[in-house]
Design an enzyme around this catalytic site. Sequence first.
Site, PDB file in Angstrom:
ATOM      1  N   GLU A  44       0.843  -1.206   0.000  1.00  0.00           N
ATOM      2  CA  GLU A  44       0.000   0.000   0.000  1.00  0.00           C
ATOM      3  C   GLU A  44       0.879   1.257   0.000  1.00  0.00           C
ATOM      4  OE1 GLU A  44      -2.441   0.120   3.514  1.00  0.00           O
ATOM      5  OE2 GLU A  44      -3.699   1.767   2.773  1.00  0.00           O
ATOM      6  N   LYS A 121      -9.376   2.343  -2.408  1.00  0.00           N
ATOM      7  CA  LYS A 121      -9.675   1.683  -1.124  1.00  0.00           C
ATOM      8  C   LYS A 121     -11.054   2.097  -0.615  1.00  0.00           C
ATOM      9  CE  LYS A 121      -7.269   1.154   3.386  1.00  0.00           C
ATOM     10  NZ  LYS A 121      -6.047   1.639   4.097  1.00  0.00           N
ATOM     11  N   CYS A 157      -5.673  -3.443   2.078  1.00  0.00           N
ATOM     12  CA  CYS A 157      -5.533  -3.512   3.539  1.00  0.00           C
ATOM     13  C   CYS A 157      -6.850  -3.579   4.330  1.00  0.00           C
ATOM     14  CB  CYS A 157      -4.667  -2.334   4.012  1.00  0.00           C
ATOM     15  SG  CYS A 157      -3.834  -2.662   5.591  1.00  0.00           S
ATOM     16  N   LEU A 297      23.697   6.604  30.126  1.00  0.00           N
ATOM     17  CA  LEU A 297      23.811   5.233  30.651  1.00  0.00           C
ATOM     18  C   LEU A 297      23.866   5.315  32.168  1.00  0.00           C
ATOM     19  CD1 LEU A 297      26.419   3.569  28.235  1.00  0.00           C
ATOM     20  CD2 LEU A 297      23.920   3.593  28.070  1.00  0.00           C
ATOM     21  N   ILE A 301      18.369  -0.957  33.836  1.00  0.00           N
ATOM     22  CA  ILE A 301      17.945  -1.876  32.782  1.00  0.00           C
ATOM     23  C   ILE A 301      17.448  -1.148  31.541  1.00  0.00           C
ATOM     24  CG2 ILE A 301      15.651  -2.106  33.849  1.00  0.00           C
ATOM     25  CD1 ILE A 301      17.509  -4.904  32.044  1.00  0.00           C
ATOM     26  N   SER A 303      18.203   1.913  30.176  1.00  0.00           N
ATOM     27  CA  SER A 303      19.245   2.458  29.299  1.00  0.00           C
ATOM     28  C   SER A 303      20.106   1.339  28.720  1.00  0.00           C
ATOM     29  CB  SER A 303      20.095   3.500  30.029  1.00  0.00           C
ATOM     30  OG  SER A 303      20.680   2.971  31.192  1.00  0.00           O
ATOM     31  N   ASN A 373      14.210  16.733  40.435  1.00  0.00           N
ATOM     32  CA  ASN A 373      14.052  17.004  39.017  1.00  0.00           C
ATOM     33  C   ASN A 373      15.260  17.727  38.441  1.00  0.00           C
ATOM     34  OD1 ASN A 373      11.537  15.830  38.690  1.00  0.00           O
ATOM     35  ND2 ASN A 373      10.426  17.687  39.227  1.00  0.00           N
ATOM     36  N   LYS A 518       2.446  15.454  30.296  1.00  0.00           N
ATOM     37  CA  LYS A 518       3.849  15.095  30.063  1.00  0.00           C
ATOM     38  C   LYS A 518       3.976  14.193  28.849  1.00  0.00           C
ATOM     39  CE  LYS A 518       5.356  14.135  34.613  1.00  0.00           C
ATOM     40  NZ  LYS A 518       6.407  13.491  35.424  1.00  0.00           N
TER      41      LYS A 518
END
Lengths: 547, 547
Positions: A44, A121, A157, A297, A301, A303, A373, A518
């Site tokens: 498509e 379509k 589709c 880093l 877990i 990162s 923060n 956020k």
Amino acid sequence: MPKIRLAMVQTNPVVGAIDQNVTGILARVREAADAGANLIVFGEMCVTGYPIEDLATRRSFVEASEQAVERLAALIHTAIPEELAVVVGHPTLAQAPSGWAIAHNSASVLIGGKVAHRYHKHHLPNYSVFDEYRNFVAGNDLLSFQFKGQNVSVVICEDIWQEGGPVAAIRSKNTDLTLVLNGSPFESDKDDRRLALIRKLALSQQTKVAYTNLVGGQDDLVFDGDSLFVDKNLNVVGRASQFEEDMLIVDVSETSTLVSDHRVTRSDDNWQVWNALVLGLRDYVVKNGFKSVVLGLSGGIDSAVVATLASDAIGAANVYGVSMPSRYSSVHSMGDAELLAQNLGCDYQTIPIESLVAAFEESLELSPIAAENLQARMRGVILMAESNTHGHLTLTTGNKSELAVGYSTIYGDSVGGFAPIKDVEKSLVWELARWRNSWAEAQGQKPPIPENSISKPPSAELRPDQTDQDSLPEYDVLDAILDRYVEKRQSSVEIIQAGYDAKIVEKVINLVDRAEWKRRQGAIGPKITGMAFGRDRRLPITNKHKG
Amino acid sequence: MPKIRLAMVQTNPVVGAIDQNVTGILARVREAADAGANLIVFGEMCVTGYPIEDLATRRSFVEASEQAVERLAALIHTAIPEELAVVVGHPTLAQAPSGWAIAHNSASVLIGGKVAHRYHKHHLPNYSVFDEYRNFVAGNDLLSFQFKGQNVSVVICEDIWQEGGPVAAIRSKNTDLTLVLNGSPFESDKDDRRLALIRKLALSQQTKVAYTNLVGGQDDLVFDGDSLFVDKNLNVVGRASQFEEDMLIVDVSETSTLVSDHRVTRSDDNWQVWNALVLGLRDYVVKNGFKSVVLGLSGGIDSAVVATLASDAIGAANVYGVSMPSRYSSVHSMGDAELLAQNLGCDYQTIPIESLVAAFEESLELSPIAAENLQARMRGVILMAESNTHGHLTLTTGNKSELAVGYSTIYGDSVGGFAPIKDVEKSLVWELARWRNSWAEAQGQKPPIPENSISKPPSAELRPDQTDQDSLPEYDVLDAILDRYVEKRQSSVEIIQAGYDAKIVEKVINLVDRAEWKRRQGAIGPKITGMAFGRDRRLPITNKHKG
């Protein structure tokens, strides 16, 4: 009787790069013709890439697409002497525009240097991530045509995902072969659902089905390919590769035969998710002209998994890891981060944030939450400075569980242009980490992710001895509640009735609702579930509804 | 013959606050009944607020809405002895859900303690900012009923903006009075378009029209009220206030008479835009539970206009301005910022960023662009620290022209939960500033915005002697090109043909396309034009299309 040799070509088009896409299509047509194919079908919107979103409402864009298809038809005719039918997807201007929508989502059959047939379509998906009723005008009539003595029908589709419409007429046309052009994005387990639909179509309309999908990442979507040919007995004759460009060739007859070398069975679940994430990340980097990525880093877990995905996607040499310890960072965290970088072979540097935090603390009176923060924001500023200076794409490492409950600092750890694991809940992050390590072992490679990053209790390390579970329920409980609230759209009453603690359920739901603002400002990342945050889930920020 | 005394009530509902909205409706019904009204009509979705977006797909939410309406019907019947018909808008569960969409967008007529009649919206807008085809199931039949000897028909908003559907049957029902329930967001000049549609309806269907709109801010939309009653001779009998709750009362007969004290003419353009921005900002603050806002005051025109809007919206006592000078800030800029704060009477403090920038420069090697962005990011961190510590909502002050071309620092000057002038192009920012000052003078008040902030050349002041026009065309040219490219969706070819310099056009278009990723992460703000950045304009980030 002459035979149809069908080539199903799954390309990885770039949205808006019409000339480049056409060049790619032409090259694959040559390849297919060299392999003896005479009917060649693509996915498509292969000419423009997919989804083009509101580009469909720009007249100049739709006109350019149509002209490109005419050019392509002529180019094929000039280049290849054999009689070919090539089926490509692209937008066309509608005769009766709706005001906002001016285009059809179409498929054109190119024969003898011209557009010989065209299909529009009918069913326009307008749920989940799709806005096709917004941007396209629906067509109504099935396309059926004769080729090499067989009746071929064409649909697109969503036409096979809904009841009624042109698909219902396939049988009445004595269709031998139905070509379905698809832009079907990856979700876990979607391969099984697609196959069931294809078989339902083959059975109800008594037709062979060639289901050709796109492949590649486009913003938050990953098209996984996995194109399928199913015969009238509902057997899978062959399925194309997943997550890479490929071409499946089938001799179409009563007993259709696979010409190319392809599997017929599906792939392992974790392999699929991992490779979807890799492809989504790689294509965002490559298609947007980046050469490298930078990320923080932490030794944790999330990162670690993102760095490993990035190394798989674009090579560890193009991955820049930055450790940014504060006074609360543990020694083992820094060690885990460094070990990960060593295992991957990616760049690694350390930039302590202590002096930066101190400079702010001298200028400002900070509440405890503001102070937490601030640390995350110092790291965000460093990563963006690295990005601005060296041209790296910044990756943000938040997972779906954190994003759900707003467990992140906006403009802090959330900075970045792409969020590779934003649709991966925390439980699955761990599972994928273990899977990736085992996979490495099975290949005789060193497992990249330090065992300690997998096994230690998760912590944001923004205050002494902090762990995520100081403010959140255990992740297995959290993820189960999130699955019910977000993906299954259950109410708090239903979730509590299912056996979850009322206080925890209400707390989690409240956190999810309050974090909407956020999430709205967060980076995009690949969708791998049935309900990803982003355009899949459109809720007001201002919203007093509870539960 | 008994007469209809109609009350058209424009309320400001809060999305999701069903109980609070119902309490408000009941209070206004009492008020209307006290004024002798017997037919009382509210705006679209007044029970739930509007738009509810994907909340419409949560079964528990739709059920709660229906139950609230039944409760409301009973409450009205108990509280008020007179025979009343009350028409309210809310979602209802559809008999034939589409899979994703499970609800209708409905209007219920409450008589004698019950839902006496119900209508389901037929035309579901699914363009611009609207996703109603996504979230609702269309109804098909017009609602007409007798009340006080007159025939009353009911339709909802988009039903009168499209051809055909239930509206076309109004005349055949010998309708005396058509009630239109609306959730029609403000755009410049939309009042004229609405009035033209209402008159077209009155003429073609030979009916009086009572057009009742919502009022209030909801995320990026501002409902402006401005409800209208038009008689069969196409005269405006009365129009309700704009940008505040109000009630318009009309005795409905051959010669309909205005009972309440209301104007019939439209308001001045700049007054409308200013008040739309004020209401959008106020309602975002209030409905999300904030009490105060913080913003950076640079001495420039954008922050001056935003601070003035904020003072008008929530009172200067709740506005906290922060001047954050760097080594490149001019003395006059700091003076202008302070003078503005004095004029408004808002809080004002100065936090220099020099030492913060220096701390980073010691830790990092920065390219020139990274060094510029760093300054903006230091300011962003300060504003967010103020927000986190004191609970202020952070306002970001970018205008539409800057957002269009990406002339801002992401995670820097773009930080904040709300962007009051994000849909106001720079030329209009100046015009509004002058308008607001003149308006103050006309009221015998001191003009708030320093003349110098209006007249000086705009500058980001991130390097010595910088002005915006170092990297951008003059704003009148920029805004004209943006209007053609963004709002009118013209191609580069068309814009160049209209007489604009080809190099400038291509540069502007390229900047607009490349800034898509930044806009995606930007704060929401009130839509005042026909094409606002945000859900009004949905384009891929990964997009190679040029022009």
